[in-house]
Motif scaffolding. Structure first.
Motif, PDB file in Angstrom:
ATOM      1  N   ASP A 157       0.905  -1.235  -0.240  1.00 35.42           N
ATOM      2  CA  ASP A 157       0.041  -0.135   0.056  1.00 35.42           C
ATOM      3  C   ASP A 157       0.871   1.240  -0.072  1.00 35.42           C
ATOM      4  N   ASP A 158       1.609   1.319   0.739  1.00 35.96           N
ATOM      5  CA  ASP A 158       2.800   2.392   0.946  1.00 35.96           C
ATOM      6  C   ASP A 158       3.614   2.679  -0.490  1.00 35.96           C
ATOM      7  N   VAL A 159       4.328   1.434  -0.830  1.00 32.50           N
ATOM      8  CA  VAL A 159       5.197   1.819  -1.944  1.00 32.50           C
ATOM      9  C   VAL A 159       4.324   2.239  -3.193  1.00 32.50           C
ATOM     10  N   ARG A 192       8.268 -10.278  -7.793  1.00 34.24           N
ATOM     11  CA  ARG A 192       8.148 -11.614  -7.250  1.00 34.24           C
ATOM     12  C   ARG A 192       6.859 -12.018  -6.599  1.00 34.24           C
ATOM     13  N   LEU A 193       6.258 -11.096  -5.965  1.00 38.73           N
ATOM     14  CA  LEU A 193       5.131 -11.305  -5.423  1.00 38.73           C
ATOM     15  C   LEU A 193       4.084 -11.574  -6.348  1.00 38.73           C
ATOM     16  N   MET A 194       3.944 -10.633  -7.278  1.00 39.16           N
ATOM     17  CA  MET A 194       2.884 -10.721  -8.472  1.00 39.16           C
ATOM     18  C   MET A 194       2.829 -11.804  -9.204  1.00 39.16           C
ATOM     19  N   PHE A 195       4.106 -12.466  -9.478  1.00 37.25           N
ATOM     20  CA  PHE A 195       4.114 -13.552 -10.221  1.00 37.25           C
ATOM     21  C   PHE A 195       4.118 -15.106  -9.259  1.00 37.25           C
ATOM     22  N   GLY A 215       2.505 -14.736  -6.230  1.00 31.33           N
ATOM     23  CA  GLY A 215       1.351 -14.675  -5.357  1.00 31.33           C
ATOM     24  C   GLY A 215       0.289 -15.633  -5.557  1.00 31.33           C
ATOM     25  N   LYS A 216       0.027 -16.166  -6.711  1.00 31.44           N
ATOM     26  CA  LYS A 216      -0.906 -16.972  -6.997  1.00 31.44           C
ATOM     27  C   LYS A 216      -1.237 -18.082  -6.448  1.00 31.44           C
ATOM     28  N   ALA A 217       0.041 -18.403  -5.861  1.00 32.42           N
ATOM     29  CA  ALA A 217       0.103 -19.864  -4.990  1.00 32.42           C
ATOM     30  C   ALA A 217      -0.397 -19.637  -3.583  1.00 32.42           C
ATOM     31  N   HIS A 218      -0.790 -18.315  -3.292  1.00 30.01           N
ATOM     32  CA  HIS A 218      -1.154 -18.088  -1.698  1.00 30.01           C
ATOM     33  C   HIS A 218      -2.548 -17.206  -2.179  1.00 30.01           C
ATOM     34  N   VAL A 247      -4.881  -9.620  -1.510  1.00 31.93           N
ATOM     35  CA  VAL A 247      -4.084  -8.400  -1.580  1.00 31.93           C
ATOM     36  C   VAL A 247      -3.631  -7.725  -2.601  1.00 31.93           C
ATOM     37  N   ILE A 248      -3.108  -8.298  -3.363  1.00 29.64           N
ATOM     38  CA  ILE A 248      -2.281  -7.848  -4.499  1.00 29.64           C
ATOM     39  C   ILE A 248      -3.288  -7.467  -5.565  1.00 29.64           C
ATOM     40  N   GLU A 249      -4.524  -8.057  -5.747  1.00 28.65           N
ATOM     41  CA  GLU A 249      -5.509  -7.676  -6.606  1.00 28.65           C
ATOM     42  C   GLU A 249      -6.395  -6.527  -6.174  1.00 28.65           C
ATOM     43  N   ALA A 250      -6.532  -6.412  -4.824  1.00 33.25           N
ATOM     44  CA  ALA A 250      -7.434  -5.179  -4.073  1.00 33.25           C
ATOM     45  C   ALA A 250      -6.440  -3.819  -4.455  1.00 33.25           C
ATOM     46  N   ILE A 251      -4.994  -4.069  -4.238  1.00 32.24           N
ATOM     47  CA  ILE A 251      -4.262  -2.865  -4.390  1.00 32.24           C
ATOM     48  C   ILE A 251      -4.259  -2.487  -5.908  1.00 32.24           C
TER      49      ILE A 251
END
Length: 214
Positions: A68-70, A108-111, A113-116, A122-126
Motif C-alpha cells: 500500500d505504501d510503496v 516476485r510477489l505478482m508472479f 502470489g497466485k500460489a497463496h 491483497v495484490i488484486e485489491a491494491i
C-alpha cells in the motif's frame, strides 16, 4: 566519574515505519513470500520482533501495508491540467518505479502470489485501487473534452504502462522522456479518434406482430 555514553537515538513514527517497509521490500527481493520471515525483516530493519508484531500481527499484514505504501508513494497520479502532461507525469513514475530495487520484490510477489490465495487477494485489491486512482487522468480528460466519451480509459493506461514495463523488463532498454512522449502521442491519436472505445450493446427494435407473421 566515567563519561556517560550517549545512547543512539531511537527511530520512531513514520521514519521507523519507512525503515521497516524498506527492509520488507529488500527481503522480498531476496526470497519469496513463503520464505519471508518477520524475524529477518526485524533484523534487517534493526528493530525488535515485538515492534513488528505490535503493528502487523502476521507477515501478510506487513506485506499488505508495505505494498500500500510503496504504490501510493512511488506511483503518483498527477493533475497538471492537461491530458498529455498528466500522462507524461504518470508514466515517469511508472518508469522510475520499474527501475527501482523495490520493484524486484513487487514482481516476485505478482508472479508468485497466485500460489497463496490470501496474498493474491491483497495484490488484486491494491491493483484495483491503483487502477481506479489512475483512471482519474482519463476522467478529467473526458470532462475537459480532450478524449471522447466511451473511451476505454483502463485499456489506454494499461497499454501505455505495459509498453513501458515491456521495454524495461523484457527488452532491457531505457525509456527516456522523449520515448514516453512518442508513446503517448501514438496511443492518443487512436483514443482521440474513437479507437478502442467501449461499444454499447446494440438493441434491435421489435417488429410489429403483423410484420412477424407475414
Amino acid at each position: 566519574m566515567p563519561a556517560r555514553r550517549d545512547r543512539p537515538k531511537q527511530i520512531r513514527g513514520e521514519q521507523l515505519v519507512s525503515k521497516i517497509f524498506d527492509a520488507t521490500l529488500a527481503e522480498l527481493a531476496r526470497v519469496d513470500f513463503e520464505s519471508l520471515s518477520m524475524e529477518t525483516v526485524a533484523e534487517r530493519a534493526g528493530v525488535n520482533k515485538s515492534t513488528l508484531y505490535r503493528r502487523w500481527p502476521t507477515k501478510l499484514d506487513l506485506v499488505r501495508a508495505t505494498l500500500d505504501d510503496v504504490t501510493d508513494v512511488r506511483i503518483s497520479v498527477p493533475d497538471h491540467g492537461s491530458l498529455r502532461a498528466d500522462l507524461l507525469g504518470f508514466l515517469r513514475t511508472v518508469r522510475d518505479f520499474c527501475l527501482s530495487p523495490e520493484m524486484q520484490g513487487i514482481m516476485r510477489l505478482m508472479f508468485g502470489g497466485k500460489a497463496h490465495p490470501e496474498l493474491a487477494a491483497v495484490i488484486e485489491a491494491i491493483s484495483e485501487r491503483k487502477d481506479a486512482d489512475s483512471r482519474k487522468i482519463v476522467d478529467r480528460a473526458i470532462a475537459r473534452g480532450e478524449l471522447p466519451r466511451g473511451v476505454d480509459g483502463a485499456m489506454l493506461l494499461d497499454a501505455m504502462a505495459g509498453a513501458v514495463m515491456n521495454v524495461i523488463f523484457f527488452m532491457n532498454q531505457c525509456f527516456d522522456d522523449a520515448k514516453l512522449e512518442r508513446l503517448i502521442e501514438m496511443l492518443l491519436v487512436g483514443a482521440q479518434n474513437g479507437g478502442g472505445s467501449i461499444a454499447k450493446p446494440v438493441t434491435r427494435a421489435k417488429r410489429p406482430a403483423a410484420a412477424r407473421k407475414s
